[in-house]
Design a protein around this motif. Structure first.
Motif, mmCIF file in Angstrom:
data_model
loop_
_atom_site.group_PDB
_atom_site.id
_atom_site.type_symbol
_atom_site.label_atom_id
_atom_site.label_comp_id
_atom_site.label_asym_id
_atom_site.label_seq_id
_atom_site.Cartn_x
_atom_site.Cartn_y
_atom_site.Cartn_z
ATOM 1 N N LEU A 183 37.533 44.515 42.558
ATOM 2 C CA LEU A 183 37.691 44.058 41.174
ATOM 3 C C LEU A 183 37.671 42.536 41.106
ATOM 4 C CD1 LEU A 183 40.500 46.501 39.997
ATOM 5 C CD2 LEU A 183 38.113 46.524 39.255
ATOM 6 N N ASP A 184 37.101 42.019 40.016
ATOM 7 C CA ASP A 184 37.163 40.581 39.773
ATOM 8 C C ASP A 184 37.607 40.329 38.332
ATOM 9 O OD1 ASP A 184 34.914 40.831 38.029
ATOM 10 O OD2 ASP A 184 33.533 40.470 39.673
ATOM 11 N N GLY A 185 37.805 39.056 37.992
ATOM 12 C CA GLY A 185 38.351 38.705 36.688
ATOM 13 C C GLY A 185 37.487 39.113 35.521
ATOM 14 N N LYS A 186 36.170 39.034 35.667
ATOM 15 C CA LYS A 186 35.263 39.422 34.578
ATOM 16 C C LYS A 186 35.255 40.922 34.386
ATOM 17 C CE LYS A 186 32.055 38.662 31.460
ATOM 18 N NZ LYS A 186 31.808 40.048 31.011
ATOM 19 N N GLU A 187 35.150 41.673 35.476
ATOM 20 C CA GLU A 187 35.159 43.132 35.380
ATOM 21 C C GLU A 187 36.475 43.624 34.781
ATOM 22 O OE1 GLU A 187 34.611 47.078 38.274
ATOM 23 O OE2 GLU A 187 34.499 45.047 39.103
ATOM 24 N N LEU A 188 37.580 43.016 35.201
ATOM 25 C CA LEU A 188 38.880 43.422 34.678
ATOM 26 C C LEU A 188 38.999 43.088 33.190
ATOM 27 C CD1 LEU A 188 41.609 44.674 35.480
ATOM 28 C CD2 LEU A 188 42.459 42.350 35.877
ATOM 29 N N TYR A 189 38.467 41.955 32.771
ATOM 30 C CA TYR A 189 38.528 41.594 31.353
ATOM 31 C C TYR A 189 37.689 42.548 30.509
ATOM 32 C CZ TYR A 189 38.338 38.894 27.034
ATOM 33 O OH TYR A 189 38.435 38.494 25.725
ATOM 34 N N ASP A 190 36.525 42.941 31.004
ATOM 35 C CA ASP A 190 35.701 43.914 30.280
ATOM 36 C C ASP A 190 36.442 45.249 30.149
ATOM 37 O OD1 ASP A 190 33.688 42.044 30.043
ATOM 38 O OD2 ASP A 190 32.532 42.797 31.761
#
Length: 424
Positions: A183-190
């Motif tokens: 997981l990364d910050g962009k995927e988690l935000y989406d």
């Protein structure tokens, strides 16, 4: 205490308990969504990252200062599994307005703080902050690994995983280490944006404030909640047991075997099944405890649990490798005695007394009421305390035996030592 349930707007519900006996008030906001293999890891990570910083409180120090200004209020994030749903969110406890010096009101700022945590995340370039995401990924991976460190918990988890393979109920609450790692910050935000617009929202309040005031405070705190078609919580599917029980053996570097067994209970008489489970292995005067553990010394521990929404009964036990077969046979023998109606009057009445006391004790804690209400909301199994107690009191020995006879062995999981592998 009566819980008033009210839909504030489609897919958003307030569960309100008016209580004047507590010195603290409690508010909870929970996002309830069906369990999916790819969704539990980001779901478990999300509230921890949200808790690290928001627009108004960009770090834990700022958040701590805000809580201090609310007379030392507490705030915690939650990740729970209820039926076949994951529930993630926040819970805050604060001094009830009736006990605040000078008539100051804490309900509104406490509700606003929850709204800030949920709806105003700290972002950079359309993503959660990398440092916060990476730090909480490490914490979540440590939590997942800690299950393996506790071999009893691990065996119980593996039983459900094997027994409910292909079912939502078999999906781990926290996801897997591998799922978290990528997981990364962009995927988690989406994921966050999707969850915020599609999950059922369950709000809970317990305290002395009137309903209209609580409703107004929470509506204002959730003004930024996006509109969307909210997905209903998953209804647990009850599945029939296989013709022959599945057997899974796993070897690890352990000195004590872990025997976990799971049955499918086909009965719809859930109150009789609750009592049957307690008599079987649900408390210290159960058949498993008194006979398998104490009298025969076949297990270091032996207990059972009833997963009501799923119609499953499980047994957790710790045994010597050489005693595995005898322990399993004796566990089955104790169940058979219940199925045949071999119950002493004190067994049923003792189990009934324990359950009734446990139900009544829910009203001693706002947190316990919140936990119970969330479980009912997620599973759709609504029942007041008085209704539950009345139904438990009506259960007869014959109904207990009949409910127990509906149990069919589904899966047997055994965690053995590496040197003992193959011994049975």
């Amino acid at each position: 205490m009566q819980t008033i349930r009210k839909m504030l707007f489609p897919g958003v519900y307030l569960n309100y308990v008016h209580a004047t006996k507590f010195k603290t008030g409690l508010i909870s906001v929970q996002l309830v969504t069906p369990l999916t293999e790819g969704g539990t890891a980001p779901g478990a990570l999300l509230p921890a990252v949200l808790n690290r910083g928001s627009e108004r409180y960009p770090d834990l120090r700022a958040l701590s200062t805000a809580l201090d200004l609310l007379y030392g209020a507490g705030l915690s994030f939650t990740v729970r599994k209820k039926g076949e749903n994951q529930c993630v969110g926040f819970l805050t406890g604060f001094v009830d307005d009736a006990f605040v010096p000078g008539g100051e009101k804490l309900l509104e700022p406490a509700a606003a703080l929850l709204g800030e945590e949920l709806l105003c995340p700290l972002l950079a370039d359309g993503a959660f902050l990398r440092a916060y995401v990476d730090g909480e990924k490490d914490n979540l991976i440590d939590a997942i690994r800690s299950i393996l460190d506790d071999k009893r918990d691990y065996a119980d988890m593996r039983l459900i995983r094997e027994m409910c393979r292909g079912e939502r109920y078999g999906i781990p609450r926290l996801g897997t280490e591998e799922q978290v790692a990528v997981l990364d910050g962009k995927e988690l935000y989406d994921f966050y944006l999707r969850l915020l617009s599609t999950a059922r929202v369950e709000l809970f309040y317990c305290g002395s404030a009137e309903l209209a005031r609580v409703e107004d405070a929470l509506l204002r705190s959730l003004e930024g909640l996006p509109a969307g078609e909210r997905v209903e919580p998953a209804v647990s599917q009850q599945v029939a047991a296989p013709t022959e029980a599945r057997r899974v053996t796993e070897a690890m570097d352990v000195t004590q075997g872990k025997l976990a067994m799971g049955w499918r209970a086909a009965t719809q008489d859930v109150h009789a099944m609750m009592l049957a489970n307690l008599i079987f292995g649900g408390y210290s005067n159960s058949k498993l405890f008194l006979n398998v553990r104490e009298k025969l010394s076949l297990c270091y521990y032996a207990s059972s649990g009833y997963h009501r929404s799923k119609g499953i009964v499980t047994v957790s036990s710790g045994v010597e490798f050489a005693d595995r077969a005898r322990a399993e046979a004796e566990i089955l023998a104790q169940l058979e005695s219940i199925q045949q109606g071999k119950l002493e009057p004190w067994e049923l009445e003792g189990a009934r007394s324990v359950l009734v006391s446990a139900v009544r004790s829910r009203e001693d804690s706002g947190a316990r009421m919140e936990e119970n209400t969330l479980g009912q909301a997620a599973t759709g199994m609504w029942e007041t305390e008085e209704e539950l107690i009345e139904r438990l009191r009506a259960v007869t020995p014959e109904r207990v035996a009949e409910a127990a006879r509906s149990m069919t062995l589904d899966t047997v999981y055994f965690l053995t030592g590496e040197e003992a592998e193959g011994d049975d």
